[in-house]
Design a protein around this motif. Structure first.
Motif, PDB file in Angstrom:
ATOM      1  N   ILE A 239       0.823  -1.215   0.000  1.00  0.00           N
ATOM      2  CA  ILE A 239       0.000   0.000   0.000  1.00  0.00           C
ATOM      3  C   ILE A 239       0.854   1.262   0.000  1.00  0.00           C
ATOM      4  O   ILE A 239       0.719   2.124  -0.869  1.00  0.00           O
ATOM      5  CB  ILE A 239      -0.951  -0.001   1.205  1.00  0.00           C
ATOM      6  CG1 ILE A 239      -1.905  -1.208   1.114  1.00  0.00           C
ATOM      7  CG2 ILE A 239      -1.747   1.303   1.270  1.00  0.00           C
ATOM      8  CD1 ILE A 239      -2.786  -1.386   2.319  1.00  0.00           C
ATOM      9  N   THR A 240       1.770   1.361   0.967  1.00  0.00           N
ATOM     10  CA  THR A 240       2.543   2.592   1.133  1.00  0.00           C
ATOM     11  C   THR A 240       3.762   2.668   0.228  1.00  0.00           C
ATOM     12  O   THR A 240       4.328   3.732   0.037  1.00  0.00           O
ATOM     13  CB  THR A 240       3.005   2.740   2.581  1.00  0.00           C
ATOM     14  OG1 THR A 240       3.962   1.705   2.878  1.00  0.00           O
ATOM     15  CG2 THR A 240       1.836   2.640   3.546  1.00  0.00           C
ATOM     16  N   ARG A 241       4.213   1.519  -0.307  1.00  0.00           N
ATOM     17  CA  ARG A 241       5.431   1.406  -1.114  1.00  0.00           C
ATOM     18  C   ARG A 241       6.682   1.655  -0.283  1.00  0.00           C
ATOM     19  O   ARG A 241       7.768   1.852  -0.809  1.00  0.00           O
ATOM     20  CB  ARG A 241       5.408   2.322  -2.344  1.00  0.00           C
ATOM     21  CG  ARG A 241       4.197   2.131  -3.242  1.00  0.00           C
ATOM     22  CD  ARG A 241       4.341   2.935  -4.520  1.00  0.00           C
ATOM     23  NE  ARG A 241       5.172   2.240  -5.491  1.00  0.00           N
ATOM     24  CZ  ARG A 241       6.016   2.847  -6.322  1.00  0.00           C
ATOM     25  NH1 ARG A 241       6.163   4.156  -6.273  1.00  0.00           N
ATOM     26  NH2 ARG A 241       6.715   2.154  -7.197  1.00  0.00           N
ATOM     27  N   GLY A 247       8.453 -11.161   1.578  1.00  0.00           N
ATOM     28  CA  GLY A 247       7.248 -11.957   1.455  1.00  0.00           C
ATOM     29  C   GLY A 247       5.980 -11.221   1.815  1.00  0.00           C
ATOM     30  O   GLY A 247       4.875 -11.689   1.489  1.00  0.00           O
ATOM     31  N   ASN A 248       6.102 -10.086   2.477  1.00  0.00           N
ATOM     32  CA  ASN A 248       4.915  -9.309   2.857  1.00  0.00           C
ATOM     33  C   ASN A 248       4.600  -8.213   1.849  1.00  0.00           C
ATOM     34  O   ASN A 248       3.592  -7.531   1.987  1.00  0.00           O
ATOM     35  CB  ASN A 248       5.111  -8.668   4.236  1.00  0.00           C
ATOM     36  CG  ASN A 248       5.076  -9.686   5.354  1.00  0.00           C
ATOM     37  OD1 ASN A 248       4.649 -10.812   5.150  1.00  0.00           O
ATOM     38  ND2 ASN A 248       5.529  -9.291   6.528  1.00  0.00           N
ATOM     39  N   GLY A 249       5.483  -8.032   0.865  1.00  0.00           N
ATOM     40  CA  GLY A 249       5.347  -6.901  -0.033  1.00  0.00           C
ATOM     41  C   GLY A 249       4.832  -7.265  -1.413  1.00  0.00           C
ATOM     42  O   GLY A 249       4.273  -8.338  -1.637  1.00  0.00           O
ATOM     43  N   SER A 250       5.083  -6.361  -2.335  1.00  0.00           N
ATOM     44  CA  SER A 250       4.502  -6.465  -3.679  1.00  0.00           C
ATOM     45  C   SER A 250       5.489  -6.908  -4.745  1.00  0.00           C
ATOM     46  O   SER A 250       5.086  -7.140  -5.892  1.00  0.00           O
ATOM     47  CB  SER A 250       3.931  -5.099  -4.076  1.00  0.00           C
ATOM     48  OG  SER A 250       4.966  -4.117  -4.104  1.00  0.00           O
ATOM     49  N   ILE A 251       6.775  -7.032  -4.428  1.00  0.00           N
ATOM     50  CA  ILE A 251       7.767  -7.398  -5.439  1.00  0.00           C
ATOM     51  C   ILE A 251       7.773  -8.914  -5.614  1.00  0.00           C
ATOM     52  O   ILE A 251       7.940  -9.654  -4.640  1.00  0.00           O
ATOM     53  CB  ILE A 251       9.174  -6.888  -5.061  1.00  0.00           C
ATOM     54  CG1 ILE A 251       9.167  -5.357  -4.933  1.00  0.00           C
ATOM     55  CG2 ILE A 251      10.194  -7.313  -6.118  1.00  0.00           C
ATOM     56  CD1 ILE A 251      10.498  -4.760  -4.515  1.00  0.00           C
TER      57      ILE A 251
END
Length: 299
Positions: A239-241, A247-251
């Motif tokens: 959300i915030t980038r 593992g919790n992120g968007s990459i």
């Protein structure tokens, strides 16, 4: 804080008690090509209190190699510990330091002889630690103009020559500002074009490339062979980038690491600059667990 009791107290305060109880059998060490590395700046709060205890804890999680920061050139010390003593304690932990981030940006406007003297100090420290790389990690905001990037490339080549002549290697680490557009010009393009590939290697921060570059990680590596010898691997909050635990992120690191060209890669480091779900020590624990289970197979 060098005795076992104080270290245990410190680890209790961080909310992390037992490494072995937290890691499942499926993520115990296997034979991988690369050592699992940690940029120690991730746990800078813990390092400020107990550098050796903090590294010992990271070693227990499976991190075998690190990238240091905070070298005191005048006193030849890391985290207040003389470099020779620091190396002995690292050896006791079977933990290596393959690269270091050194504070060159603070000397950007100093006379060249002052900068080169500091480079000599960094060479001394890096050789004591038996590091391979000395890395320029940061450019202060006041120097992030096209004119300053052109001055920077001259400095990078000079430092690279001095470091290579000493038998070590030199690299530059990117953030987001190298990808900022300045009327059609980018700092990153200037660095790539105007530094000598034999003297100045590159450390790719994959988070910042995903965050700010118009080119992909794959394209940058493909278009610049023999340059990107080190990687920083960290995830991006969905959300915030901002930074996030692995593992919790968007990459999509599964896709990236499974398909990327690793021919030039020598070292990689997991990193999280902040935005911890709980605290830095818990974050390197969570990231280690995820990385070992899902991503280390590719490296």
């Amino acid at each position: 804080m060098n005795n076992p009791n104080s270290r245990r107290t410190f680890l209790k305060k961080t909310g992390v008690l037992s490494v072995s109880s937290m890691l499942p059998l499926s993520v115990l060490p296997l034979d991988y090509k690369y050592k699992m590395g940690l940029q120690l700046f991730t746990i800078r709060d813990a390092m400020a209190n107990d550098p050796i205890g903090s590294i010992a804890y990271a070693r227990g999680l499976g991190y075998e190699d690190g990238e240091i920061y905070g070298y005191d050139g005048e006193n030849d010390s890391y985290y207040g510990i003389p470099s020779k003593e620091f190396k002995k304690q690292l050896d006791d932990l079977d933990f290596t330091i393959s690269s270091g981030h050194y504070n060159f940006s603070n000397l950007f406007n100093e006379p060249e002889d002052v900068l080169m003297r500091y480079v000599d100090q960094c060479i001394k420290g890096a050789k004591t630690l038996q590091s391979t790389y000395i890395t320029w990690p940061w450019l202060a905001p006041e120097y992030r103009t096209i004119e300053h990037f052109k001055i920077l490339t001259y400095k990078l080549n000079k430092i690279g020559e001095q470091v290579n002549n000493a038998g070590l290697q030199f690299a530059y680490h990117n953030h987001d500002f190298e990808f900022t557009d300045h009327n059609g010009e980018q700092g990153n393009a200037i660095i790539l074009a105007e530094t000598d590939p034999n003297l100045v290697k590159l450390q790719m921060d994959m988070y910042w490339v995903e965050h700010s570059s118009t080119k992909s990680i794959h394209d940058l590596i493909r278009e610049n062979p023999k340059r990107y010898v080190m990687w920083h691997i960290k995830d991006m909050d969905k959300i915030t980038r901002d930074y996030s635990e692995m593992g919790n992120g968007s990459i999509d690191y599964k896709q990236i690491l499974a398909n990327i060209n690793k021919e030039d890669l020598q070292y990689y480091y997991l990193e999280q600059g902040g935005n911890f779900a709980k605290n830095s020590m818990q974050s390197i624990t969570d990231s280690a667990q995820y990385f070992k289970k899902h991503l280390q197979r590719y490296l």
